[in-house]
Design a protein around this motif. Structure first.
Motif, mmCIF file in Angstrom:
data_model
loop_
_atom_site.group_PDB
_atom_site.id
_atom_site.type_symbol
_atom_site.label_atom_id
_atom_site.label_comp_id
_atom_site.label_asym_id
_atom_site.label_seq_id
_atom_site.Cartn_x
_atom_site.Cartn_y
_atom_site.Cartn_z
ATOM 1 N N GLU A 13 65.666 70.095 57.522
ATOM 2 C CA GLU A 13 66.716 69.317 56.912
ATOM 3 C C GLU A 13 66.329 68.066 56.041
ATOM 4 O O GLU A 13 65.578 67.236 56.141
ATOM 5 N N PRO A 14 66.871 68.248 54.750
ATOM 6 C CA PRO A 14 66.625 67.191 53.970
ATOM 7 C C PRO A 14 67.213 65.834 54.414
ATOM 8 O O PRO A 14 67.972 65.785 55.009
ATOM 9 N N ALA A 15 66.470 64.747 54.025
ATOM 10 C CA ALA A 15 66.538 63.623 54.306
ATOM 11 C C ALA A 15 67.202 62.701 53.134
ATOM 12 O O ALA A 15 66.931 63.097 51.808
ATOM 13 N N SER A 16 67.685 61.654 53.223
ATOM 14 C CA SER A 16 68.083 60.643 52.299
ATOM 15 C C SER A 16 66.765 59.963 51.644
ATOM 16 O O SER A 16 66.244 59.492 52.529
ATOM 17 N N GLY A 17 66.821 59.759 50.515
ATOM 18 C CA GLY A 17 65.692 58.969 49.804
ATOM 19 C C GLY A 17 65.979 57.563 49.681
ATOM 20 O O GLY A 17 65.258 56.679 49.557
ATOM 21 N N LYS A 18 67.414 57.122 49.847
ATOM 22 C CA LYS A 18 67.787 56.004 49.571
ATOM 23 C C LYS A 18 68.038 55.280 50.914
ATOM 24 O O LYS A 18 67.786 53.921 51.065
ATOM 25 N N ASN A 19 68.703 55.883 51.588
ATOM 26 C CA ASN A 19 69.145 55.328 53.025
ATOM 27 C C ASN A 19 67.775 55.101 53.989
ATOM 28 O O ASN A 19 66.893 55.756 53.795
ATOM 29 N N SER A 20 68.024 54.246 55.032
ATOM 30 C CA SER A 20 67.032 54.020 55.849
ATOM 31 C C SER A 20 65.525 53.774 55.483
ATOM 32 O O SER A 20 64.423 54.152 56.034
ATOM 33 N N ARG A 21 65.639 52.978 54.437
ATOM 34 C CA ARG A 21 64.271 52.601 53.744
ATOM 35 C C ARG A 21 63.777 51.642 54.808
ATOM 36 O O ARG A 21 64.301 50.888 55.580
ATOM 37 N N ARG A 22 62.247 51.625 55.075
ATOM 38 C CA ARG A 22 61.636 50.573 55.812
ATOM 39 C C ARG A 22 60.845 49.524 54.929
ATOM 40 O O ARG A 22 60.450 49.839 53.966
ATOM 41 N N ARG A 31 57.289 45.359 51.090
ATOM 42 C CA ARG A 31 57.694 46.632 50.149
ATOM 43 C C ARG A 31 58.634 47.397 50.724
ATOM 44 O O ARG A 31 58.512 47.517 52.194
ATOM 45 N N LEU A 32 59.531 48.143 50.047
ATOM 46 C CA LEU A 32 60.381 49.232 50.673
ATOM 47 C C LEU A 32 59.578 50.599 50.639
ATOM 48 O O LEU A 32 59.209 50.865 49.530
ATOM 49 N N ILE A 33 59.741 51.336 51.628
ATOM 50 C CA ILE A 33 59.144 52.719 51.640
ATOM 51 C C ILE A 33 60.158 53.500 52.382
ATOM 52 O O ILE A 33 61.284 53.235 52.865
ATOM 53 N N LYS A 34 59.941 54.991 51.909
ATOM 54 C CA LYS A 34 60.781 55.740 52.233
ATOM 55 C C LYS A 34 60.939 55.857 53.998
ATOM 56 O O LYS A 34 59.775 55.567 54.586
ATOM 57 N N SER A 35 61.890 56.626 54.587
ATOM 58 C CA SER A 35 62.037 56.679 56.005
ATOM 59 C C SER A 35 61.090 57.557 56.485
ATOM 60 O O SER A 35 60.496 58.425 55.549
ATOM 61 N N LYS A 36 60.651 57.568 57.584
ATOM 62 C CA LYS A 36 59.704 58.605 58.347
ATOM 63 C C LYS A 36 60.194 59.983 58.057
ATOM 64 O O LYS A 36 59.528 60.980 57.605
ATOM 65 N N LYS A 37 61.578 60.053 58.306
ATOM 66 C CA LYS A 37 62.210 61.518 57.890
ATOM 67 C C LYS A 37 62.088 61.979 56.581
ATOM 68 O O LYS A 37 61.661 63.118 56.268
ATOM 69 N N ALA A 38 62.212 61.036 55.563
ATOM 70 C CA ALA A 38 61.962 61.367 54.207
ATOM 71 C C ALA A 38 60.699 61.596 53.773
ATOM 72 O O ALA A 38 60.443 62.546 53.127
ATOM 73 N N LEU A 39 59.696 60.817 54.358
ATOM 74 C CA LEU A 39 58.331 61.237 54.071
ATOM 75 C C LEU A 39 57.773 62.589 54.768
ATOM 76 O O LEU A 39 57.083 63.244 54.035
#
Length: 143
Positions: A13-22, A31-39
C-alpha cells in the motif's frame, strides 16, 4: 492504449510522502522525516522497481492505478513520483501530466505505474492539448 515506455506494478500500500511526517533530532537539530509507513513503502518500492540502464529523458505522462487496502487513505502520489527519480526518470520535474486513479483491493494493495514520453512541445504547458494527444490514445478503452 498505445504502448507505454515503462509499466510496472509495485505490491504494497502506497503511503503519503507529505502527511504524517515525524520530527526527529539529528545532531541536536529538529528535522522532519518521512513516516514509518512511507519509509517502509520506499524500501518495498526499491526492491520491486527495476532500475533502467538508460533513464527516460524528456517530458513524460504518468498513469497511476493505486489500489489501497481500505477506504481510509487519500490518493497520495508524490512519494511514488519521488521514488521513480533516479530509477526510471532522471528527475520528477519531467512529469508534465498525471492520471491517478484511486481503487480499493483489500486483499492485494498495489500501484501500477505506467509512463509515456510526451512527443509534444511542453515549455508553455499542456492545457491546450487533448488528453488523447498527450498520451497518444483514443482514451475510449481506458476511461
Amino acid at each position: 492504449m498505445d504502448e507505454f515506455d515503462f509499466d510496472v506494478t509495485i505490491f504494497g500500500e502506497p503511503a503519503s510522502g507529505k502527511n504524517s511526517r515525524r520530527i526527529v533530532s539529528i545532531k541536536n537539530k529538529p528535522r522532519l522525516i518521512k513516516s514509518k509507513k512511507a519509509l517502509e513503502y520506499s524500501k518495498d518500492f526499491d526492491r520491486q522497481c527495476p532500475v533502467l540502464e538508460n533513464l527516460i529523458e524528456g517530458s513524460v505522462a504518468v498513469w497511476l492505478d493505486v489500489y489501497y487496502g481500505s477506504r481510509r487513505p487519500d490518493l497520495a502520489t508524490e512519494l511514488i513520483l519521488d521514488l521513480l527519480q533516479g530509477r526510471v526518470i532522471k528527475n520528477d520535474r519531467q512529469v508534465k501530466a498525471i492520471i491517478s486513479l484511486w481503487n480499493l483491493d483489500r486483499e492485494n494493495p498495489r500501484c501500477r505505474i505506467r509512463l509515456k514520453t510526451i512527443g509534444l512541445e511542453t515549455s508553455t504547458g499542456l492545457s491546450s492539448f487533448k488528453l488523447s494527444k498527450i498520451l497518444g490514445t483514443s482514451m475510449k478503452e481506458d476511461l
